[in-house]
Motif scaffolding. Structure first.
Motif: not given
Lengths: 114, 110
Positions: A36, A38, A42-44, A46, A88, A90, A110, B88, B98, B100-103
């Motif tokens: 992932y 980031q 912000r969000g994750l 994929l 970032f 992951l 990072w 999340f 899988l 994830f939502g935006t958080g």
């Protein structure tokens, strides 16, 4: 018990340089593996996931690639980094063969592209 | 395709106030998971909901899965500074992909 290791923890790379992030999982066999990204605040997102050796699914077309040379090893690579690759990163795993299982994340890497 | 919205994106509360984040899907979900990411850290699993209408509690945290399995919520009662972070939802469900939502970023002012 299962553990996940990801390295390096931080790196600063110039634009156009290559990238290699490595992730290994211990204590389990045939895990599902994930990368992932980031961006700051912000969000994750994929990037890639793998259900077995040599099996890679790419979610976002970009200049990154992933490989799974061994059952518990997942590598994220780039031949030429872009500024927009900063973020970032992951690595994560879940139990193979059981969709919807808990995801366990590594500590993250990072990456700053300058 | 499947779309999942997580709201709000950001919430700032005074310590002691309650907090709720929602995950809403356009399609039925087989299950949903919630994760917490502390600032500078990696996401950590909190809980998984599978059944329609399911409610689970972890101390001050209450998790709900909607009757139609299209939405879920995480409620924190009497927030503390240790609750700071991004929450999340994850809805990979029956696949290995899988997502994830935006958080929701929670800030707690002491």
């Amino acid at each position: 018990s299962q553990t996940i290791h990801q390295w390096p923890a931080t790196l600063v790379q110039p634009v156009g340089s290559p990238l290699s992030l490595e992730c290994t999982v211990e204590g389990t066999s045939n895990p599902n593996l994930y990368w992932y990204r980031q961006a700051a605040g912000r969000g994750l997102q994929l990037l890639f996931y793998s259900v077995g050796i040599g099996q890679i699914s790419s979610e976002v077309p970009q200049n990154l690639s992933a490989s799974r040379p061994q059952d518990r090893q997942f590598i994220l690579s780039s031949k030429k980094l872009l500024l927009s690759d900063s973020g970032f990163y992951l690595c994560a795993w879940s139990i193979g063969g059981h969709p919807g299982n808990t995801i366990y994340f590594g500590e993250g890497s990072w990456l700053t592209v300058v | 395709g499947q779309q999942v919205m997580q709201i709000p994106q950001y919430q700032h509360v005074q310590e002691g106030e309650d907090f709720t984040t929602y995950c809403n899907s356009s399609t039925t979900l087989s299950n949903i998971q919630w994760y917490k990411q502390r600032p500078g850290g990696h996401p950590v699993f909190l809980i998984q909901l599978v059944k329609s209408g399911e409610v689970k509690k972890q101390k001050r945290l209450t998790f709900q899965f909607g009757e139609a399995k299209k939405n879920s919520s995480l409620h924190i009662t009497a927030t503390q500074t240790t609750d700071v972070g991004t929450y999340f939802c994850n809805y990979g469900g029956a696949t290995n992909k899988l997502i994830f939502g935006t958080g929701t970023l929670l800030a707690v002012q002491p």
